[in-house]
Design a protein around this motif. Sequence first.
Motif, PDB file in Angstrom:
ATOM      1  N   PRO A 190      25.556   4.962  25.815  1.00 41.27           N
ATOM      2  CA  PRO A 190      26.640   4.527  24.935  1.00 41.27           C
ATOM      3  C   PRO A 190      27.655   5.617  24.623  1.00 41.27           C
ATOM      4  N   HIS A 191      27.194   6.868  24.536  1.00 41.10           N
ATOM      5  CA  HIS A 191      28.133   7.952  24.217  1.00 41.10           C
ATOM      6  C   HIS A 191      28.856   8.444  25.473  1.00 41.10           C
ATOM      7  N   GLY A 192      28.094   9.001  26.414  1.00 38.13           N
ATOM      8  CA  GLY A 192      28.726   9.617  27.578  1.00 38.13           C
ATOM      9  C   GLY A 192      29.450   8.631  28.473  1.00 38.13           C
ATOM     10  N   ASP A 193      28.879   7.447  28.655  1.00 39.98           N
ATOM     11  CA  ASP A 193      29.439   6.490  29.603  1.00 39.98           C
ATOM     12  C   ASP A 193      30.422   5.501  28.988  1.00 39.98           C
ATOM     13  N   VAL A 194      30.382   5.327  27.676  1.00 37.94           N
ATOM     14  CA  VAL A 194      31.277   4.352  27.038  1.00 37.94           C
ATOM     15  C   VAL A 194      32.259   5.040  26.087  1.00 37.94           C
ATOM     16  N   THR A 195      31.733   5.680  25.042  1.00 32.33           N
ATOM     17  CA  THR A 195      32.620   6.305  24.058  1.00 32.33           C
ATOM     18  C   THR A 195      33.532   7.350  24.691  1.00 32.33           C
ATOM     19  N   GLN A 196      32.946   8.238  25.495  1.00 35.32           N
ATOM     20  CA  GLN A 196      33.749   9.299  26.101  1.00 35.32           C
ATOM     21  C   GLN A 196      34.702   8.757  27.165  1.00 35.32           C
ATOM     22  N   ALA A 197      34.246   7.752  27.898  1.00 31.72           N
ATOM     23  CA  ALA A 197      35.129   7.148  28.901  1.00 31.72           C
ATOM     24  C   ALA A 197      36.342   6.500  28.229  1.00 31.72           C
ATOM     25  N   LYS A 198      36.091   5.773  27.161  1.00 32.37           N
ATOM     26  CA  LYS A 198      37.194   5.122  26.450  1.00 32.37           C
ATOM     27  C   LYS A 198      38.107   6.150  25.797  1.00 32.37           C
ATOM     28  N   ALA A 199      37.532   7.258  25.321  1.00 34.70           N
ATOM     29  CA  ALA A 199      38.345   8.312  24.717  1.00 34.70           C
ATOM     30  C   ALA A 199      39.319   8.908  25.725  1.00 34.70           C
ATOM     31  N   LYS A 200      38.954   8.841  27.002  1.00 34.52           N
ATOM     32  CA  LYS A 200      39.824   9.335  28.065  1.00 34.52           C
ATOM     33  C   LYS A 200      40.743   8.246  28.616  1.00 34.52           C
ATOM     34  N   GLY A 201      40.713   7.073  27.989  1.00 35.92           N
ATOM     35  CA  GLY A 201      41.612   5.998  28.399  1.00 35.92           C
ATOM     36  C   GLY A 201      41.077   5.098  29.484  1.00 35.92           C
ATOM     37  N   LEU A 202      39.801   5.280  29.861  1.00 35.70           N
ATOM     38  CA  LEU A 202      39.210   4.456  30.916  1.00 35.70           C
ATOM     39  C   LEU A 202      38.688   3.142  30.335  1.00 35.70           C
ATOM     40  N   THR A 203      38.426   2.206  31.202  1.00 35.14           N
ATOM     41  CA  THR A 203      37.715   0.983  30.839  1.00 35.14           C
ATOM     42  C   THR A 203      36.233   1.229  31.096  1.00 35.14           C
ATOM     43  N   ALA A 204      35.381   0.849  30.166  1.00 38.50           N
ATOM     44  CA  ALA A 204      33.951   1.152  30.295  1.00 38.50           C
ATOM     45  C   ALA A 204      33.117  -0.114  30.228  1.00 38.50           C
ATOM     46  N   PHE A 205      32.013  -0.088  30.979  1.00 38.30           N
ATOM     47  CA  PHE A 205      31.059  -1.202  30.975  1.00 38.30           C
ATOM     48  C   PHE A 205      29.676  -0.620  30.725  1.00 38.30           C
ATOM     49  N   LEU A 206      29.039  -1.016  29.617  1.00 48.02           N
ATOM     50  CA  LEU A 206      27.700  -0.525  29.296  1.00 48.02           C
ATOM     51  C   LEU A 206      26.667  -1.343  30.046  1.00 48.02           C
ATOM     52  N   TYR A 207      25.886  -0.663  30.894  1.00 46.96           N
ATOM     53  CA  TYR A 207      24.868  -1.350  31.691  1.00 46.96           C
ATOM     54  C   TYR A 207      23.500  -1.189  31.063  1.00 46.96           C
ATOM     55  N   ARG A 208      22.797  -2.295  30.912  1.00 44.71           N
ATOM     56  CA  ARG A 208      21.435  -2.287  30.408  1.00 44.71           C
ATOM     57  C   ARG A 208      20.523  -2.896  31.459  1.00 44.71           C
ATOM     58  N   ARG A 209      19.683  -2.048  32.029  1.00 46.09           N
ATOM     59  CA  ARG A 209      18.783  -2.535  33.071  1.00 46.09           C
ATOM     60  C   ARG A 209      17.689  -3.401  32.464  1.00 46.09           C
ATOM     61  N   GLU A 210      17.413  -4.512  33.112  1.00 43.08           N
ATOM     62  CA  GLU A 210      16.367  -5.414  32.646  1.00 43.08           C
ATOM     63  C   GLU A 210      15.014  -4.757  32.831  1.00 43.08           C
ATOM     64  N   ALA A 211      14.179  -4.812  31.784  1.00 39.63           N
ATOM     65  CA  ALA A 211      12.850  -4.201  31.855  1.00 39.63           C
ATOM     66  C   ALA A 211      12.005  -4.915  32.896  1.00 39.63           C
ATOM     67  N   PRO A 212      11.222  -4.174  33.695  1.00 42.36           N
ATOM     68  CA  PRO A 212      10.360  -4.809  34.696  1.00 42.36           C
ATOM     69  C   PRO A 212       9.242  -5.598  34.049  1.00 42.36           C
ATOM     70  N   ALA A 213       8.677  -6.508  34.790  1.00 42.85           N
ATOM     71  CA  ALA A 213       7.555  -7.302  34.288  1.00 42.85           C
ATOM     72  C   ALA A 213       6.374  -6.398  33.962  1.00 42.85           C
TER      73      ALA A 213
END
Length: 329
Positions: A190-213
């Motif tokens: 959430p910080h490095g990939d979203v907050t910081q990306a948006k702070a630099k003017g980028l569009t960000a997508f937070l990915y949440r991997r589905e937990a394995p069975a």
Amino acid sequence: MDAAAAAALLKAIAAADAVSFDFFDTLFYRTVDAPEDVFDIMGRRFDVPNFRAQRKAAQAEAFVRMHKAGRKEISLAGIYECLPLDQALVQALQAAEHALELDIIRPDPVVLGALNYALELGKPVVITSDMYFTEPFFREALSRYGVPAVPLFISSTCDATKRDFGDLFDLVVDYLQVPRAKLLHVGDNPHGDVTQAKAKGLTAFLYRREAPATIPAATRADGGNVPEDPYELGYTFGGPCAVAFLDWMERQAREDGIDHLLFWPAMATSWNASSGKTLALGICRAAAISAVPARRIPWLPSTTIIFPRTCLTCCPGQTGCRLTRCWSV
């Protein structure tokens, strides 16, 4: 990731001029529960007590030295320079960590599909990662697992990060020459990939991997979802279960002050608490055990608990051998 989120990711990619993907826990995932589990595996392999703590302390010291030197990121070599161990061992451990990390990672099918989709649309694609591994590690990972080779922006190589000031994103923008708002970055932090990306003017997508069975759900009595291939079954379930059981036995033995553990019948190995080494004995086959009193407990297909005099029978020449505790599952 559910179907709706996956569809949203593809829609975001279609709207972007270029796409950046995070590596760990996004494009690739580890097959261990936590990244530090790698240190435990290495400690057992190299017989280094408390290696997890030593490795984490070395990484912390590497950050201290990084700041003193005016750098912005650490490297794997820099971490191992901080380990107070024999240099030959340090070099072997560093090489082993590099190799082991390559062995335990796998491409995430959802994100790999998204990357391939972006390439099919003709979008420029890059990988942007905060990591102490350098570019050769990532090149080898992409090649080994059949992932298309794309430009890499790795913090340890570029001496710039996402997490601190986001300046790694500036390097990506300079390279791609696209409007910042049209550069999509996909990542799990959430910080490095979203907050910081948006702070630099980028569009960000937070990915949440589905937990394995979970393993219990995958090993139902009716055989549902159990791999048919023996290798896959052992690799996916048998190996992790065996390692977890041995780890538990090791902790119990240390707590109880047990010097050696003997495994019967087919395993025939010995674990020495003082050295942490497991030694093959090549004794105590089923035929020998059948001649002495024993209580059999069903377990894959059975576990035999041997009474005290069996130790003397199966370990000729040994004296003072006494059975103090037996475990079964």
